[in-house]
Design a protein around this motif. Structure first.
Motif, PDB file in Angstrom:
ATOM      1  N   MET A   1       0.694  -1.121   0.017  1.00  0.00           N
ATOM      2  CA  MET A   1      -0.059   0.028   0.043  1.00  0.00           C
ATOM      3  C   MET A   1       1.117   1.328  -0.087  1.00  0.00           C
ATOM      4  SD  MET A   1      -3.318   1.254   2.172  1.00  0.00           S
ATOM      5  CE  MET A   1      -3.081   0.581   3.760  1.00  0.00           C
ATOM      6  N   SER A   2       0.465   2.231  -0.609  1.00  0.00           N
ATOM      7  CA  SER A   2       1.386   3.587  -0.827  1.00  0.00           C
ATOM      8  C   SER A   2       0.189   4.600  -0.214  1.00  0.00           C
ATOM      9  CB  SER A   2       1.376   3.976  -2.089  1.00  0.00           C
ATOM     10  OG  SER A   2       2.337   2.776  -2.638  1.00  0.00           O
ATOM     11  N   THR A   3       1.186   5.778   0.202  1.00  0.00           N
ATOM     12  CA  THR A   3       0.673   6.840   0.640  1.00  0.00           C
ATOM     13  C   THR A   3       0.898   7.993  -0.215  1.00  0.00           C
ATOM     14  OG1 THR A   3       0.651   6.139   2.914  1.00  0.00           O
ATOM     15  CG2 THR A   3       0.387   8.458   2.719  1.00  0.00           C
ATOM     16  N   LEU A   4       0.082   8.756  -0.619  1.00  0.00           N
ATOM     17  CA  LEU A   4      -0.041   9.953  -1.491  1.00  0.00           C
ATOM     18  C   LEU A   4      -0.085  11.131  -0.662  1.00  0.00           C
ATOM     19  CD1 LEU A   4       0.628  11.197  -4.371  1.00  0.00           C
ATOM     20  CD2 LEU A   4      -2.100  10.917  -4.746  1.00  0.00           C
ATOM     21  N   LYS A   5       0.794  12.180  -0.475  1.00  0.00           N
ATOM     22  CA  LYS A   5       0.742  13.214   0.371  1.00  0.00           C
ATOM     23  C   LYS A   5       0.668  14.430  -0.514  1.00  0.00           C
ATOM     24  CE  LYS A   5       2.922  11.344   4.352  1.00  0.00           C
ATOM     25  NZ  LYS A   5       3.734  11.607   5.551  1.00  0.00           N
ATOM     26  N   VAL A   6      -0.718  15.024  -0.367  1.00  0.00           N
ATOM     27  CA  VAL A   6      -0.569  16.142  -1.357  1.00  0.00           C
ATOM     28  C   VAL A   6      -1.566  17.302  -0.585  1.00  0.00           C
ATOM     29  CG1 VAL A   6      -2.007  16.793  -3.576  1.00  0.00           C
ATOM     30  CG2 VAL A   6      -1.011  14.794  -3.610  1.00  0.00           C
ATOM     31  N   GLY A   7      -1.031  18.444  -0.790  1.00  0.00           N
ATOM     32  CA  GLY A   7      -1.941  19.566  -0.093  1.00  0.00           C
ATOM     33  C   GLY A   7      -2.777  20.390  -1.119  1.00  0.00           C
ATOM     34  N   THR A   8      -2.340  20.474  -2.137  1.00  0.00           N
ATOM     35  CA  THR A   8      -3.073  21.235  -3.161  1.00  0.00           C
ATOM     36  C   THR A   8      -3.032  20.701  -4.557  1.00  0.00           C
ATOM     37  OG1 THR A   8      -2.519  23.466  -1.911  1.00  0.00           O
ATOM     38  CG2 THR A   8      -3.265  23.561  -4.326  1.00  0.00           C
ATOM     39  N   ILE A   9      -4.270  20.513  -5.389  1.00  0.00           N
ATOM     40  CA  ILE A   9      -4.145  20.036  -6.539  1.00  0.00           C
ATOM     41  C   ILE A   9      -4.536  21.186  -7.481  1.00  0.00           C
ATOM     42  CG2 ILE A   9      -5.453  18.731  -8.086  1.00  0.00           C
ATOM     43  CD1 ILE A   9      -5.801  16.575  -5.742  1.00  0.00           C
ATOM     44  N   GLN A  10      -3.916  21.570  -8.433  1.00  0.00           N
ATOM     45  CA  GLN A  10      -4.236  22.910  -9.280  1.00  0.00           C
ATOM     46  C   GLN A  10      -4.339  22.166 -10.767  1.00  0.00           C
ATOM     47  OE1 GLN A  10      -0.686  25.102  -8.927  1.00  0.00           O
ATOM     48  NE2 GLN A  10      -1.349  26.025  -7.202  1.00  0.00           N
ATOM     49  N   ASP A  11      -5.123  23.173 -11.528  1.00  0.00           N
ATOM     50  CA  ASP A  11      -5.466  22.776 -12.760  1.00  0.00           C
ATOM     51  C   ASP A  11      -4.154  22.979 -13.647  1.00  0.00           C
ATOM     52  OD1 ASP A  11      -5.796  25.479 -14.769  1.00  0.00           O
ATOM     53  OD2 ASP A  11      -5.947  25.989 -12.632  1.00  0.00           O
ATOM     54  N   HIS A  12      -3.966  22.292 -14.622  1.00  0.00           N
ATOM     55  CA  HIS A  12      -2.596  22.151 -15.504  1.00  0.00           C
ATOM     56  C   HIS A  12      -2.131  23.499 -16.146  1.00  0.00           C
ATOM     57  CE1 HIS A  12      -5.572  21.166 -18.686  1.00  0.00           C
ATOM     58  NE2 HIS A  12      -4.600  21.597 -19.650  1.00  0.00           N
ATOM     59  N   ALA A  13      -3.218  24.330 -16.616  1.00  0.00           N
ATOM     60  CA  ALA A  13      -2.908  25.580 -17.563  1.00  0.00           C
ATOM     61  C   ALA A  13      -2.620  26.782 -16.717  1.00  0.00           C
ATOM     62  CB  ALA A  13      -4.192  25.717 -18.349  1.00  0.00           C
ATOM     63  N   ASN A  14      -3.599  27.114 -15.480  1.00  0.00           N
ATOM     64  CA  ASN A  14      -3.490  28.411 -15.077  1.00  0.00           C
ATOM     65  C   ASN A  14      -3.014  28.253 -13.688  1.00  0.00           C
ATOM     66  OD1 ASN A  14      -4.383  30.138 -17.346  1.00  0.00           O
ATOM     67  ND2 ASN A  14      -6.257  28.898 -16.833  1.00  0.00           N
ATOM     68  N   SER A  15      -2.671  26.903 -13.017  1.00  0.00           N
ATOM     69  CA  SER A  15      -2.196  27.137 -11.718  1.00  0.00           C
ATOM     70  C   SER A  15      -3.358  27.389 -10.590  1.00  0.00           C
ATOM     71  CB  SER A  15      -0.939  27.571 -11.396  1.00  0.00           C
ATOM     72  OG  SER A  15       0.254  27.090 -12.246  1.00  0.00           O
ATOM     73  N   ASN A  16      -4.685  27.513 -10.824  1.00  0.00           N
ATOM     74  CA  ASN A  16      -5.787  27.593 -10.119  1.00  0.00           C
ATOM     75  C   ASN A  16      -5.775  26.309  -9.068  1.00  0.00           C
ATOM     76  OD1 ASN A  16      -6.199  30.362 -11.392  1.00  0.00           O
ATOM     77  ND2 ASN A  16      -7.363  29.353 -13.024  1.00  0.00           N
ATOM     78  N   ASN A  17      -6.156  26.955  -7.803  1.00  0.00           N
ATOM     79  CA  ASN A  17      -6.383  25.804  -6.919  1.00  0.00           C
ATOM     80  C   ASN A  17      -7.806  25.133  -7.222  1.00  0.00           C
ATOM     81  OD1 ASN A  17      -3.963  26.252  -5.666  1.00  0.00           O
ATOM     82  ND2 ASN A  17      -4.755  27.348  -3.954  1.00  0.00           N
ATOM     83  N   ALA A  18      -7.617  23.661  -7.382  1.00  0.00           N
ATOM     84  CA  ALA A  18      -8.741  22.930  -7.535  1.00  0.00           C
ATOM     85  C   ALA A  18      -9.550  22.422  -6.585  1.00  0.00           C
ATOM     86  CB  ALA A  18      -8.502  22.009  -8.921  1.00  0.00           C
ATOM     87  N   LEU A  19      -8.282  21.910  -5.614  1.00  0.00           N
ATOM     88  CA  LEU A  19      -8.696  21.167  -4.360  1.00  0.00           C
ATOM     89  C   LEU A  19      -7.711  21.427  -3.475  1.00  0.00           C
ATOM     90  CD1 LEU A  19     -10.724  18.703  -3.370  1.00  0.00           C
ATOM     91  CD2 LEU A  19      -8.639  17.149  -3.954  1.00  0.00           C
ATOM     92  N   VAL A  20      -7.977  21.833  -2.396  1.00  0.00           N
ATOM     93  CA  VAL A  20      -6.799  22.317  -1.032  1.00  0.00           C
ATOM     94  C   VAL A  20      -7.412  21.342   0.208  1.00  0.00           C
ATOM     95  CG1 VAL A  20      -6.011  23.856   0.335  1.00  0.00           C
ATOM     96  CG2 VAL A  20      -6.676  24.424  -2.115  1.00  0.00           C
ATOM     97  N   ILE A  21      -6.246  20.745   0.702  1.00  0.00           N
ATOM     98  CA  ILE A  21      -6.338  19.837   1.910  1.00  0.00           C
ATOM     99  C   ILE A  21      -5.520  20.550   2.918  1.00  0.00           C
ATOM    100  CG2 ILE A  21      -6.235  17.535   2.869  1.00  0.00           C
ATOM    101  CD1 ILE A  21      -6.131  16.508   0.074  1.00  0.00           C
ATOM    102  N   ASP A  22      -6.082  21.079   4.211  1.00  0.00           N
ATOM    103  CA  ASP A  22      -5.255  21.481   4.991  1.00  0.00           C
ATOM    104  C   ASP A  22      -4.734  20.661   5.978  1.00  0.00           C
ATOM    105  OD1 ASP A  22      -7.306  20.923   6.810  1.00  0.00           O
ATOM    106  OD2 ASP A  22      -7.927  22.975   7.141  1.00  0.00           O
ATOM    107  N   GLY A  23      -4.006  21.177   6.831  1.00  0.00           N
ATOM    108  CA  GLY A  23      -3.311  20.190   7.766  1.00  0.00           C
ATOM    109  C   GLY A  23      -4.237  19.477   8.662  1.00  0.00           C
ATOM    110  N   SER A  24      -5.577  19.798   8.834  1.00  0.00           N
ATOM    111  CA  SER A  24      -6.277  18.969   9.867  1.00  0.00           C
ATOM    112  C   SER A  24      -7.031  17.989   8.621  1.00  0.00           C
ATOM    113  CB  SER A  24      -7.364  19.772  10.284  1.00  0.00           C
ATOM    114  OG  SER A  24      -6.808  20.699  11.276  1.00  0.00           O
ATOM    115  N   GLY A  25      -6.880  17.912   7.520  1.00  0.00           N
ATOM    116  CA  GLY A  25      -7.867  16.981   6.505  1.00  0.00           C
ATOM    117  C   GLY A  25      -8.701  17.636   5.871  1.00  0.00           C
ATOM    118  N   ARG A  26      -9.204  19.010   6.433  1.00  0.00           N
ATOM    119  CA  ARG A  26     -10.311  19.629   5.857  1.00  0.00           C
ATOM    120  C   ARG A  26     -10.240  19.753   4.131  1.00  0.00           C
ATOM    121  NH1 ARG A  26     -10.796  23.396  10.645  1.00  0.00           N
ATOM    122  NH2 ARG A  26      -8.686  24.034   9.910  1.00  0.00           N
ATOM    123  N   VAL A  27     -11.188  19.490   3.209  1.00  0.00           N
ATOM    124  CA  VAL A  27     -11.018  19.564   1.830  1.00  0.00           C
ATOM    125  C   VAL A  27     -11.953  20.997   1.432  1.00  0.00           C
ATOM    126  CG1 VAL A  27     -11.541  18.771  -0.331  1.00  0.00           C
ATOM    127  CG2 VAL A  27     -10.596  17.290   1.665  1.00  0.00           C
TER     128      VAL A  27
END
Length: 142
Positions: free
Chosen positions: A1-27
């Motif tokens: 099993m693997s763990t993927l650690k990501v805090g922010t996912i952005q769109d590929h063209a403009n670097s706009n935040n599409a998904l943000v996960i804070d330190g408490s796990g809130r999305v």
């Protein structure tokens, strides 16, 4: 099993935040299309209204999805959308409209009633009250 650690996912063209996960796990999804709109103050007038209700004041509009000049919501991507309407009906005392009035509110998709069988609920009200009854309509549309 693997763990993927990501805090922010952005769109590929403009670097706009599409998904943000804070330190408490809130999305948060900052680009989630949504709007809040209402009619301007029209109190004190008992006028008949037919046609599209245009909410001419916007409280917020994430993604520019509501057009306050024509009253239309434009879905930016195909999917399910929750729409809600709250309003007041007319009352039947001498200071209101002199004859019985009926109110019918419906959600439409591209000008077609999005009624039963399509996920929407229509609202019909027949004047019979000495107060302004609350009208509520909620629907999940695709």
């Amino acid at each position: 099993m693997s763990t993927l650690k990501v805090g922010t996912i952005q769109d590929h063209a403009n670097s706009n935040n599409a998904l943000v996960i804070d330190g408490s796990g809130r999305v948060t999804k900052p680009a989630l299309p949504c709007f809040g709109a209402r009619r301007g103050n029209t109190s004190g007038s008992a006028t008949a209204y037919t046609g599209t209700i245009i909410f001419n004041e916007e409280d917020f509009d994430v993604g520019g999805v509501y057009n306050h000049t024509n009253g239309k919501f434009t879905a930016p991507v195909t999917g399910y959308y929750q729409l809600n309407f709250v309003g007041f009906g007319c009352k039947s005392d001498a200071n209101a409209m002199p004859v019985a009035q009926h109110i019918y509110v419906e959600m439409q998709i591209n000008g077609t009633n999005a009624g039963p069988g399509k996920g929407a609920v229509n609202y019909f009200y027949s004047q019979s009250s000495t107060t302004y009854p609350n009208m509520q309509l909620s629907c999940l549309l695709y």
